[in-house]
Design a protein around this motif. Structure first.
Motif, PDB file in Angstrom:
ATOM      1  N   ALA A   1       0.823  -1.210   0.000  1.00 52.27           N
ATOM      2  CA  ALA A   1       0.000   0.000   0.000  1.00 52.27           C
ATOM      3  C   ALA A   1       0.857   1.260   0.000  1.00 52.27           C
ATOM      4  O   ALA A   1       0.522   2.252  -0.649  1.00 52.27           O
ATOM      5  CB  ALA A   1      -0.926  -0.010   1.212  1.00 52.27           C
ATOM      6  N   LEU A   2       1.964   1.236   0.722  1.00 51.48           N
ATOM      7  CA  LEU A   2       2.878   2.384   0.713  1.00 51.48           C
ATOM      8  C   LEU A   2       3.492   2.567  -0.674  1.00 51.48           C
ATOM      9  O   LEU A   2       3.595   3.692  -1.173  1.00 51.48           O
ATOM     10  CB  LEU A   2       3.971   2.187   1.756  1.00 51.48           C
ATOM     11  N   ALA A   3       3.885   1.461  -1.297  1.00 46.56           N
ATOM     12  CA  ALA A   3       4.481   1.548  -2.633  1.00 46.56           C
ATOM     13  C   ALA A   3       3.485   2.073  -3.653  1.00 46.56           C
ATOM     14  O   ALA A   3       3.860   2.779  -4.598  1.00 46.56           O
ATOM     15  CB  ALA A   3       5.002   0.177  -3.053  1.00 46.56           C
ATOM     16  N   ALA A   4       2.193   1.754  -3.449  1.00 43.72           N
ATOM     17  CA  ALA A   4       1.153   2.185  -4.380  1.00 43.72           C
ATOM     18  C   ALA A   4       0.611   3.580  -4.070  1.00 43.72           C
ATOM     19  O   ALA A   4      -0.247   4.088  -4.797  1.00 43.72           O
ATOM     20  CB  ALA A   4       0.003   1.177  -4.376  1.00 43.72           C
ATOM     21  N   GLY A   5       1.103   4.175  -2.985  1.00 40.58           N
ATOM     22  CA  GLY A   5       0.639   5.504  -2.626  1.00 40.58           C
ATOM     23  C   GLY A   5      -0.715   5.521  -1.932  1.00 40.58           C
ATOM     24  O   GLY A   5      -1.347   6.575  -1.809  1.00 40.58           O
ATOM     25  N   GLU A   6      -1.152   4.350  -1.434  1.00 37.71           N
ATOM     26  CA  GLU A   6      -2.451   4.270  -0.766  1.00 37.71           C
ATOM     27  C   GLU A   6      -2.373   4.679   0.695  1.00 37.71           C
ATOM     28  O   GLU A   6      -3.396   4.957   1.320  1.00 37.71           O
ATOM     29  CB  GLU A   6      -3.001   2.840  -0.877  1.00 37.71           C
ATOM     30  N   LEU A   7      -1.180   4.684   1.269  1.00 39.81           N
ATOM     31  CA  LEU A   7      -0.959   5.120   2.641  1.00 39.81           C
ATOM     32  C   LEU A   7       0.039   6.275   2.637  1.00 39.81           C
ATOM     33  O   LEU A   7       1.020   6.243   1.892  1.00 39.81           O
ATOM     34  CB  LEU A   7      -0.408   3.980   3.502  1.00 39.81           C
ATOM     35  N   GLY A   8      -0.208   7.259   3.479  1.00 39.66           N
ATOM     36  CA  GLY A   8       0.680   8.412   3.511  1.00 39.66           C
ATOM     37  C   GLY A   8       1.656   8.391   4.667  1.00 39.66           C
ATOM     38  O   GLY A   8       2.752   8.939   4.584  1.00 39.66           O
ATOM     39  N   GLY A   9       1.262   7.757   5.779  1.00 37.72           N
ATOM     40  CA  GLY A   9       2.094   7.742   6.976  1.00 37.72           C
ATOM     41  C   GLY A   9       2.394   6.335   7.437  1.00 37.72           C
ATOM     42  O   GLY A   9       1.701   5.379   7.070  1.00 37.72           O
ATOM     43  N   LEU A  10       3.438   6.212   8.254  1.00 36.42           N
ATOM     44  CA  LEU A  10       3.863   4.897   8.718  1.00 36.42           C
ATOM     45  C   LEU A  10       4.405   5.009  10.133  1.00 36.42           C
ATOM     46  O   LEU A  10       5.207   5.891  10.433  1.00 36.42           O
ATOM     47  CB  LEU A  10       4.961   4.356   7.787  1.00 36.42           C
TER      48      LEU A  10
ATOM     49  N   ARG B   1      12.381  -1.364   2.476  1.00 40.71           N
ATOM     50  CA  ARG B   1      13.154  -0.123   2.436  1.00 40.71           C
ATOM     51  C   ARG B   1      12.520   0.879   1.469  1.00 40.71           C
ATOM     52  O   ARG B   1      12.443   2.078   1.755  1.00 40.71           O
ATOM     53  CB  ARG B   1      14.602  -0.414   2.028  1.00 40.71           C
ATOM     54  N   ALA B   2      12.065   0.390   0.336  1.00 44.20           N
ATOM     55  CA  ALA B   2      11.423   1.270  -0.638  1.00 44.20           C
ATOM     56  C   ALA B   2      10.119   1.842  -0.083  1.00 44.20           C
ATOM     57  O   ALA B   2       9.784   3.002  -0.326  1.00 44.20           O
ATOM     58  CB  ALA B   2      11.160   0.510  -1.939  1.00 44.20           C
TER      59      ALA B   2
ATOM     60  N   ALA C   1       6.964   6.508   2.083  1.00 46.12           N
ATOM     61  CA  ALA C   1       5.995   7.049   3.037  1.00 46.12           C
ATOM     62  C   ALA C   1       6.156   8.563   3.172  1.00 46.12           C
ATOM     63  O   ALA C   1       7.269   9.083   3.234  1.00 46.12           O
ATOM     64  CB  ALA C   1       6.178   6.375   4.396  1.00 46.12           C
ATOM     65  N   GLY C   2       5.032   9.265   3.227  1.00 41.21           N
ATOM     66  CA  GLY C   2       5.092  10.710   3.349  1.00 41.21           C
ATOM     67  C   GLY C   2       5.566  11.172   4.711  1.00 41.21           C
ATOM     68  O   GLY C   2       6.144  12.256   4.852  1.00 41.21           O
ATOM     69  N   PHE C   3       5.319  10.359   5.728  1.00 45.83           N
ATOM     70  CA  PHE C   3       5.722  10.715   7.096  1.00 45.83           C
ATOM     71  C   PHE C   3       5.963   9.429   7.870  1.00 45.83           C
ATOM     72  O   PHE C   3       5.119   8.537   7.861  1.00 45.83           O
ATOM     73  CB  PHE C   3       4.618  11.537   7.777  1.00 45.83           C
TER      74      PHE C   3
END
Length: 331
Positions: free
Chosen positions: A81-90, A107-108, A113-115
């Motif tokens: 989801a992070l790789a696909a841009g579906e999540l902004g924060g982690l 790592r990617a 992740a935006g934040f």
């Protein structure tokens, strides 16, 4: 448990012999995490998300009208989801990318992740990449609860009292409260371990039907070796290895076992005392030792004793690697 089909095969043996199958996890917090509902398919108390009665139990305890029926994401799902841009924060708590199923993808995902918020007790690769780092308290400086493999609850209190120590719970509670102020989600409703214990005690364990064991396809029993020179990779962690908790203690690390590749006598005779294993993520070279009880077509290496570890430098457990003879230094 990380080898595809291993659990299914063990369950089949138990069913065919009348034995009972028990899970004894390697990490002390694994069983408790399940009871707390940390898997994407579970709610607190081990309640299955898919069970309507289980959702009603938790919704009543939390004072909400209903809970969603949709399951959460597992670690691989979060990475995707992070790789696909579906999540902004982690939020990452004590996770080493080299311990994940696909270290490069993890790592990617962290980079995408935006934040990033990191919880840890030492400087790590993830804390270096994080936007905010919470230096959380080690086990000795906080209270908590372990659940042993039998399901018995074992609580403990802080052994060392350090006023400046920040338990993970306090940090998570603070994040939830700030998000609620921004209109995202709701506060956790507790800030201390005693409050969590009281809520878990009120909710109680799930007394309904537990989720059964899935039966995914698994590696065929016949022909573990898929082609000449190819072998199934088996691995697990040693008690003392390259784990970051041992950093700075050279005398303790010096007592660790020497990393070796365990092979059958036939492989040893064919390739000699030093072998190079090659998988889809790289190669490692190790001294070889004969293991008389090793299944033909299988090779074993320690998971995190050489380089960045098997997952990062070699291949995933259960996949195939090739073996060749090697000369010179090892490791």
């Amino acid at each position: 448990a990380t080898v595809p089909g291993a659990l299914t095969a063990a369950a089949e043996v138990a069913a065919s012999t009348g034995a009972r199958l028990a899970w004894v996890p390697r990490r002390a917090g694994d069983r408790g995490a399940i009871e707390a509902g940390c898997l994407p398919t579970l709610l607190p108390g081990g309640r299955p998300v898919a069970d309507a009665a289980a959702r009603v139990d938790v919704a009543t305890a939390w004072g909400v009208d209903a809970l969603p029926e949709t399951e959460g994401r597992d670690a691989d799902g979060i990475v995707a989801a992070l790789a696909a841009g579906e999540l902004g924060g982690l939020v990452v708590a004590g996770v080493d990318p080299d311990d994940t199923a696909d270290p490069a993808a993890t790592r990617a995902a962290v980079a995408a992740a935006g934040f990033v918020v990191a919880f840890d007790i030492r400087r790590t690769e993830v804390t270096d990449a994080a936007d905010v780092v919470f230096p959380v308290a080690p086990t000795s400086e906080k209270s908590g609860t372990f659940v042993n493999w039998e399901g018995r609850v074992r609580s403990w209190e802080a052994a060392l009292h350090q006023p400046s120590s920040l338990p993970d719970l306090r940090a998570l509670s603070g994040i939830a409260e700030e998000l609620a102020r921004l209109g995202q989600g709701a506060p956790l409703g507790f800030r201390t371990v005693d409050e969590v214990r009281a809520e878990m005690g009120q909710l109680g364990p799930w007394d309904g039907e537990r989720a059964g064991l899935d039966t995914p396809s698994h590696v065929p029993r016949e022909g573990n070796s898929t082609s000449e020179g190819a072998y199934r990779l088996s691995t697990w962690k040693q008690l003392l290895d390259n784990g970051s908790m041992q950093d700075g203690d050279k005398y303790l690390k010096a007592t660790a076992r020497t990393p070796v590749a365990l092979v059958t006598r036939e492989v040893y005779d064919a390739h000699g005392p030093t072998v190079t294993l090659t998988g889809d993520r790289g190669s490692i070279t190790l001294p070889a030792e004969i293991a008389d009880d090793l299944v033909d077509g299988v090779v074993w290496v320690p998971a995190s004793s050489v380089g960045n570890g098997v997952l990062a430098d070699l291949a995933s457990p259960g996949t195939t690697v090739t073996i060749s003879g090697a000369e010179g230094t090892h490791g």
